[in-house]
Design a protein around this motif. Structure first.
Motif, PDB file in Angstrom:
ATOM      1  N   GLN A   1      57.282  34.605 -15.770  1.00  0.00           N
ATOM      2  CA  GLN A   1      56.233  33.976 -16.560  1.00  0.00           C
ATOM      3  C   GLN A   1      55.997  34.685 -17.896  1.00  0.00           C
ATOM      4  O   GLN A   1      55.683  34.035 -18.886  1.00  0.00           O
ATOM      5  CB  GLN A   1      54.944  33.883 -15.744  1.00  0.00           C
TER       6      GLN A   1
ATOM      7  N   THR B   1      56.451  32.458 -21.184  1.00  0.00           N
ATOM      8  CA  THR B   1      55.301  32.382 -22.086  1.00  0.00           C
ATOM      9  C   THR B   1      55.685  32.832 -23.487  1.00  0.00           C
ATOM     10  O   THR B   1      55.319  32.177 -24.479  1.00  0.00           O
ATOM     11  CB  THR B   1      54.138  33.231 -21.549  1.00  0.00           C
TER      12      THR B   1
ATOM     13  N   VAL C   1      52.153  29.466 -23.460  1.00  0.00           N
ATOM     14  CA  VAL C   1      51.499  29.572 -22.156  1.00  0.00           C
ATOM     15  C   VAL C   1      51.359  28.219 -21.463  1.00  0.00           C
ATOM     16  O   VAL C   1      51.456  28.131 -20.237  1.00  0.00           O
ATOM     17  CB  VAL C   1      50.146  30.316 -22.267  1.00  0.00           C
TER      18      VAL C   1
ATOM     19  N   ALA D   1      54.695  27.454 -19.804  1.00  0.00           N
ATOM     20  CA  ALA D   1      54.892  28.380 -18.683  1.00  0.00           C
ATOM     21  C   ALA D   1      54.010  27.999 -17.490  1.00  0.00           C
ATOM     22  O   ALA D   1      54.482  27.999 -16.342  1.00  0.00           O
ATOM     23  CB  ALA D   1      54.607  29.818 -19.124  1.00  0.00           C
ATOM     24  N   ARG D   2      52.756  27.673 -17.745  1.00  0.00           N
ATOM     25  CA  ARG D   2      51.852  27.266 -16.656  1.00  0.00           C
ATOM     26  C   ARG D   2      52.334  25.994 -15.980  1.00  0.00           C
ATOM     27  O   ARG D   2      52.271  25.866 -14.751  1.00  0.00           O
ATOM     28  CB  ARG D   2      50.435  27.061 -17.195  1.00  0.00           C
TER      29      ARG D   2
ATOM     30  N   GLN E   1      51.798  35.667 -17.727  1.00  0.00           N
ATOM     31  CA  GLN E   1      51.407  34.836 -18.866  1.00  0.00           C
ATOM     32  C   GLN E   1      50.583  35.643 -19.869  1.00  0.00           C
ATOM     33  O   GLN E   1      50.795  35.538 -21.084  1.00  0.00           O
ATOM     34  CB  GLN E   1      50.640  33.610 -18.383  1.00  0.00           C
TER      35      GLN E   1
END
Length: 149
Positions: free
Chosen positions: A68, A72, A77, A80-81, A108
Motif C-alpha cells: 500500500q 499510494t 491514496v 490504493a484504497r 497509505q
C-alpha cells in the motif's frame, strides 16, 4: 478451520490477480497502470516472504504495508484504497481483513508522506527501501496481526 473455509481461502487466493487487475482498472488506471499494480503486488509478496518469515503474522503485515505504501506513492491514496478494498472483498476472515486494513492504512500514510522518495523507484527498489521501515514498524507495534483461532 473447516473444509469450507479452506475452499474459500483457495478461491480467494486463486482469483487474486484478476481481482487486482480489475480493481486497478475500475480505479481509473489503464492497462499499463493495472499491470504495474500487479508488479508492485508481486514485489511486496516476495520481499515480505524473504524478510518477514520466522515470526507469525510478520510476513502478512509487512506485505500489506509495503504494497500500500508503494501503490499510494505511485497512484495516490484513493486508488490504493480502492485496490485494497477489492483485495479484501470475499476474504473468509473478517478479523484478518480488519488487521489487513490497519496495516494497509499504515502503508497509505507512509506512501503519502514519502511519495516523492518512492514513486520513481522500480517495485523491487521500493521494496528494498521499505523492508527496514516495515521491520521497524513491526517491532514498534505499528504493524499488527491477530492469531487465528
Amino acid at each position: 478451520m473447516g473444509f469450507g473455509d479452506v475452499v474459500q481461502q483457495a478461491i480467494h487466493a486463486g482469483t487474486g490477480v484478476p481481482r487486482l487487475y480489475a480493481a486497478a482498472t475500475r480505479a481509473g488506471l489503464g492497462p499499463s497502470g493495472a499491470f504495474e499494480v500487479l508488479r508492485v503486488s508481486q514485489a511486496a509478496l516476495q520481499a515480505a516472504a524473504t524478510h518477514g518469515r520466522g515470526v507469525p503474522g510478520r510476513t502478512n503485515a509487512m506485505r500489506h504495508f509495503m504494497w500500500q505504501a508503494t501503490l499510494t506513492a505511485r497512484f495516490g491514496v484513493d486508488v490504493a484504497r480502492s485496490i485494497a478494498a477489492a483485495q479484501e472483498a470475499g476474504t473468509p476472515s473478517r478479523r484478518d481483513s480488519r488487521i489487513d486494513a490497519h496495516n494497509n492504512a499504515a502503508g497509505q500514510a507512509y506512501g503519502t508522506e514519502h511519495a516523492e522518495d518512492l514513486a520513481g523507484l522500480t517495485p523491487s527498489e521500493a521494496m528494498s527501501s521499505l523492508v527496514p521501515v516495515a521491520l521497524g514498524m513491526w517491532e514498534s507495534g505499528e504493524l499488527v496481526w491477530v492469531r487465528q483461532p
